[in-house]
Design a protein around this motif. Structure first.
Motif, PDB file in Angstrom:
ATOM      1  N   GLN A  84      24.161  47.338  39.201  1.00 51.97           N
ATOM      2  CA  GLN A  84      24.671  46.471  40.261  1.00 51.97           C
ATOM      3  C   GLN A  84      23.705  45.340  40.551  1.00 51.97           C
ATOM      4  O   GLN A  84      22.506  45.423  40.256  1.00 51.97           O
ATOM      5  CB  GLN A  84      24.906  47.276  41.539  1.00 51.97           C
ATOM      6  N   TRP A 125      27.888  41.855  41.619  1.00 53.91           N
ATOM      7  CA  TRP A 125      28.687  42.516  40.591  1.00 53.91           C
ATOM      8  C   TRP A 125      28.243  43.965  40.443  1.00 53.91           C
ATOM      9  O   TRP A 125      27.113  44.331  40.790  1.00 53.91           O
ATOM     10  CB  TRP A 125      28.612  41.787  39.250  1.00 53.91           C
ATOM     11  N   SER A 154      28.844  47.373  37.495  1.00 53.21           N
ATOM     12  CA  SER A 154      29.354  47.732  36.172  1.00 53.21           C
ATOM     13  C   SER A 154      28.962  49.161  35.844  1.00 53.21           C
ATOM     14  O   SER A 154      28.010  49.710  36.411  1.00 53.21           O
ATOM     15  CB  SER A 154      28.821  46.776  35.097  1.00 53.21           C
ATOM     16  N   ASN A 158      33.049  49.541  28.602  1.00 52.77           N
ATOM     17  CA  ASN A 158      32.337  49.196  29.837  1.00 52.77           C
ATOM     18  C   ASN A 158      33.281  48.464  30.780  1.00 52.77           C
ATOM     19  O   ASN A 158      34.136  47.688  30.341  1.00 52.77           O
ATOM     20  CB  ASN A 158      31.132  48.291  29.548  1.00 52.77           C
ATOM     21  N   LYS A 216      33.246  46.016  34.304  1.00 51.65           N
ATOM     22  CA  LYS A 216      32.404  45.212  35.196  1.00 51.65           C
ATOM     23  C   LYS A 216      33.287  44.439  36.171  1.00 51.65           C
ATOM     24  O   LYS A 216      34.257  43.802  35.768  1.00 51.65           O
ATOM     25  CB  LYS A 216      31.546  44.233  34.391  1.00 51.65           C
ATOM     26  N   ASN A 274      33.089  41.465  39.026  1.00 54.91           N
ATOM     27  CA  ASN A 274      32.329  40.373  39.636  1.00 54.91           C
ATOM     28  C   ASN A 274      33.094  39.932  40.880  1.00 54.91           C
ATOM     29  O   ASN A 274      34.293  39.671  40.802  1.00 54.91           O
ATOM     30  CB  ASN A 274      32.193  39.220  38.641  1.00 54.91           C
TER      31      ASN A 274
END
Length: 225
Positions: free
Chosen positions: A87, A113, A115, A131, A133, A135
């Motif tokens: 983070q 963000w 992830s 993955n 993520k 934002n």
């Protein structure tokens, strides 16, 4: 003997006269003595201590929050285990108009963000299967209520509400983008908190805050213009 008795009587009389002139004793039936209260003169309005007139200010605050509570929106998948979360932020910035001693209103903006990697349950390994993520930018109306204004330490309550702006990224173990269904993320952004400003100078202060919404802890600097 008579002269001595007369002299003693005269001395006692003079003593009682002196005491009687210095204070008044009220006697009520039953033999009880009451001393009247001392009269206190009211302080004239011109001599009363007055607070200096309040001058409205524009306040700019920059800070950093932790942890980033957007991590709570990272999804769970039936056939994948979530790895360690990374983070950043949220970085916070606010622009407020303090129009009275006790209230300011303005805007609070946050950016950060989060992830996490996901590993295949049936074939776990060191390389994640994919993955996720998120934002985020948030834009909120910001209201601060000061509980004790004017001192070197000014506690306050923050209430902010607004909207989120999300960007979702899905990548494979090598970092290449992959197509996955977007996660249903909230449009509503909010932050409530209890904090205090610690004056460093006439136009600068350090602040510390605890709350919930976009972060739990936040600290930074406030500049007044």
């Amino acid at each position: 003997m008579r002269l001595k008795n007369f002299s003693a009587l005269l001395i006692v009389t003079l003593l009682f006269s002196t005491v009687a002139e210095s204070q008044v004793i009220m006697v009520r039936p039953g033999g009880r003595y009451y001393r009247p209260r001392r009269m206190v003169r009211p302080v004239p309005p011109s001599m009363r201590r007055k607070s200096p007139p309040f001058q409205p200010t524009i306040n700019l605050s920059i800070g950093y929050g932790y942890p980033n509570l957007d991590k709570n929106y990272l999804p769970d998948y039936a056939n994948a285990n979530q790895g360690n979360i990374s983070q950043m932020g949220p970085i916070t910035g606010s622009f407020d108009y303090r129009f009275s001693r006790n209230i300011s209103i303005g805007a609070l903006v946050t950016h950060g963000w989060v992830s996490a990697p996901y590993f295949d349950i049936s074939n776990p390994g060191t390389t994640p299967d994919f993955n996720v993520k998120f934002n985020n930018w948030s834009f909120m109306l910001n209201l601060k209520s000061y509980l004790a204004a004017g001192g070197k330490v000014e506690p306050y309550i923050r209430t902010a509400i607004g909207i989120n702006s999300w960007q979702q990224n899905f990548t494979d173990g090598t970092g290449a983008k992959i197509n996955m269904q977007n996660v249903d993320l909230p449009d509503l952004a909010y932050q409530v908190g209890l904090g205090a400003e610690f004056k460093l100078s006439k136009n600068a202060a350090f602040y510390a805050e605890a709350g919930y919404g976009k972060y739990i802890l936040n600290g930074g600097l406030t500049f007044k213009f």
